[in-house]
Design a protein around this motif. Structure first.
Motif, mmCIF file in Angstrom:
data_model
loop_
_atom_site.group_PDB
_atom_site.id
_atom_site.type_symbol
_atom_site.label_atom_id
_atom_site.label_comp_id
_atom_site.label_asym_id
_atom_site.label_seq_id
_atom_site.Cartn_x
_atom_site.Cartn_y
_atom_site.Cartn_z
ATOM 1 N N GLY A 238 8.365 2.594 -16.847
ATOM 2 C CA GLY A 238 8.845 1.229 -16.957
ATOM 3 C C GLY A 238 8.433 0.343 -15.809
ATOM 4 O O GLY A 238 9.051 -0.696 -15.560
ATOM 5 N N CYS A 239 7.369 0.725 -15.100
ATOM 6 C CA CYS A 239 6.905 -0.019 -13.929
ATOM 7 C C CYS A 239 5.542 -0.645 -14.223
ATOM 8 O O CYS A 239 4.619 0.042 -14.670
ATOM 9 N N ALA A 240 5.399 -1.943 -13.979
ATOM 10 C CA ALA A 240 4.094 -2.603 -14.083
ATOM 11 C C ALA A 240 3.242 -2.232 -12.874
ATOM 12 O O ALA A 240 3.766 -2.029 -11.782
ATOM 13 N N MET A 241 1.935 -2.128 -13.067
ATOM 14 C CA MET A 241 1.045 -1.770 -11.968
ATOM 15 C C MET A 241 -0.148 -2.712 -11.913
ATOM 16 O O MET A 241 -0.725 -3.055 -12.952
ATOM 17 N N ALA A 242 -0.523 -3.115 -10.694
ATOM 18 C CA ALA A 242 -1.683 -3.987 -10.500
ATOM 19 C C ALA A 242 -2.709 -3.300 -9.619
ATOM 20 O O ALA A 242 -2.362 -2.572 -8.682
ATOM 21 N N ILE A 243 -3.972 -3.532 -9.931
ATOM 22 C CA ILE A 243 -5.081 -3.167 -9.043
ATOM 23 C C ILE A 243 -5.653 -4.472 -8.518
ATOM 24 O O ILE A 243 -6.058 -5.340 -9.307
ATOM 25 N N ALA A 244 -5.683 -4.615 -7.196
ATOM 26 C CA ALA A 244 -6.089 -5.891 -6.605
ATOM 27 C C ALA A 244 -6.905 -5.659 -5.343
ATOM 28 O O ALA A 244 -6.797 -4.615 -4.692
ATOM 29 N N VAL A 245 -7.702 -6.658 -4.981
ATOM 30 C CA VAL A 245 -8.489 -6.598 -3.743
ATOM 31 C C VAL A 245 -7.557 -6.678 -2.537
ATOM 32 O O VAL A 245 -6.640 -7.500 -2.503
ATOM 33 N N GLY A 246 -7.807 -5.810 -1.551
ATOM 34 C CA GLY A 246 -6.936 -5.814 -0.391
ATOM 35 C C GLY A 246 -7.633 -6.056 0.926
ATOM 36 O O GLY A 246 -6.989 -6.109 1.972
ATOM 37 N N LYS A 247 -8.946 -6.200 0.937
ATOM 38 C CA LYS A 247 -9.700 -6.238 2.195
ATOM 39 C C LYS A 247 -9.408 -7.478 3.035
ATOM 40 O O LYS A 247 -9.362 -7.407 4.266
ATOM 41 N N THR A 248 -9.206 -8.619 2.394
ATOM 42 C CA THR A 248 -8.984 -9.856 3.147
ATOM 43 C C THR A 248 -7.539 -9.939 3.633
ATOM 44 O O THR A 248 -6.650 -9.249 3.124
ATOM 45 N N ASN A 249 -7.315 -10.798 4.605
ATOM 46 C CA ASN A 249 -5.957 -10.969 5.128
ATOM 47 C C ASN A 249 -5.019 -11.532 4.060
ATOM 48 O O ASN A 249 -5.439 -12.248 3.162
ATOM 49 N N HIS A 250 -3.753 -11.216 4.198
ATOM 50 C CA HIS A 250 -2.692 -11.684 3.295
ATOM 51 C C HIS A 250 -2.990 -11.385 1.818
ATOM 52 O O HIS A 250 -2.936 -12.282 0.965
#
Length: 376
Positions: A238-250
């Motif tokens: 029951g948990c949504a999951m995201a794959i996202a870019v993390g290299k840049t700040n914030h």
């Protein structure tokens, strides 16, 4: 299959787990923490905490941080070297997170887990109770795999699945895997110019699972495959999951502002917490093959009786997790066996009324009771 539903938003997250790989935490050239980046993530976490979101971090990086310190910069490491590097690097990793979070008035709490800590039910519940207490006290748990005591080869990508299990353990409604890519594509965008980005994945189908590719080069060796395995665990809970870019700040602030990513939508979750744990287990101890009649009975909500069993593989004991497959090798279910492997083999194909005569003692009617079974 994809793209029709609206994606979730971090702004609505009640409880969030963030997974961060070694390549994001560690400056590969300096073999040191990326301090400015860590500070930016800590600021993002502080912002989410002010919104009322509980945040847990699953962070790799211990082994990568220690390679230079220990002079282990050339070639692959042996298991003993990885364990030693983890023991040294974990101190630096914990200090880096503690300093970054404390600058924003947040208290970090370190937990080291192994897959066994999520597979053994008692240890799973103990870890869950600790995490609940820490979150209730306003802490930010920072979790890593306990690589110092690993008895098998350590793979950095394991933290994808560990993060999904932590999300399940804490009852998180959102999981974010920060990566070097902005989500899932129909093909590898590095080699296929026709690859299309998938912003929303509504269900984990065989077609989606087949999109997992080979691990990328560098410190991070999880690749898309382990991320899709994590999505399977998380969405079933029951948990949504995201794959996202993390290299840049914030990177979390960027997500809040609508940065491109891929969201895997949660399934409607009607399973009990115990069945969620069974469904998300990573290391089945054995395998039971069943006939078509037994498969049909399971689909209708029945238990697995000995008469429908065609074969038993593995060396498991009573209460261990096993997978259930049909005669074509298709995975049907997971469950907790009521019998040891040897006894299961002896009663396979026989009626429940014959169990006492075969074993010399009266066992349960079912090899796996329906209360201990999860259909996949």
């Amino acid at each position: 299959m994809t793209g029709r539903a609206s994606p979730p938003s971090l702004a609505t997250a009640r409880r969030l787990v963030i997974k961060i790989g070694s390549a994001l935490v560690v400056d590969a050239q300096k073999a040191a923490p990326r301090l400015e980046w860590l500070q930016s993530v800590a600021a993002d976490i502080a912002h989410l905490r002010k919104q009322g979101t509980d945040v847990t971090v699953v962070s790799s990086g211990a082994i990568a941080l220690a390679r230079h310190t220990l002079g282990l910069t050339a070639g692959p490491l042996s298991l003993a070297e990885k364990q030693a590097a983890a023991a040294v690097g974990q101190i630096s990793l914990a200090q880096a997170w503690s300093h970054a979070l404390s600058a924003h008035g947040l208290t970090a709490a370190q937990l080291l887990l192994t897959p066994d800590d999520t597979e053994d039910r008692k240890r799973y519940l103990n870890a869950r109770a600790t995490l609940e207490t820490l979150l209730g006290l306003g802490c930010v748990p920072v979790i890593n795999e306990n690589d110092t005591i690993a008895t098998a080869e350590i793979r950095f990508g394991d933290n994808d699945r560990l993060a999904a299990r932590v999300a399940q353990m804490t009852g998180a409604d959102q999981l974010v895997l920060l990566s070097d890519i902005d989500g899932l594509y129909t093909a590898d965008p590095r080699t296929d110019p026709t690859a299309q980005h998938l912003p929303v994945i509504e269900a984990m189908t065989p077609e989606i699972e087949a999109m997992g590719g080979e691990p990328p080069p560098g410190y991070s060796s999880g690749g898309m495959r382990t991320k899709l395995l994590a999505a399977n665990i998380a969405t079933r809970s029951g948990c949504a999951m995201a794959i996202a870019v993390g290299k840049t700040n914030h990177p979390l602030q960027a997500l809040l502002e609508g940065a491109r990513c891929s969201w895997f939508l949660p399934q409607t979750c009607t399973q009990t917490a115990r069945k969620q744990w069974i469904a998300g287990s990573l290391t089945p101890a054995g395998e039971i093959m069943i006939d078509d009649g037994a498969a049909e009975a399971l689909q209708k909500g029945g238990s697995l009786l000995p008469a429908g069993v065609k074969g038993v593989k593995g060396d498991f004991t009573q209460g261990d997790l096993v997978t259930v497959i049909d005669q074509g090798g298709r995975l049907l279910a997971r469950g907790l066996s009521a019998y040891d492997a040897d006894d299961a083999r002896r009663i396979a194909g026989h009626r429940s009324s014959e169990v006492e005569q075969i074993l010399g003692w009266q066992g349960r009617d079912a090899i796996i009771h329906r209360d201990d079974l999860v259909m996949l």
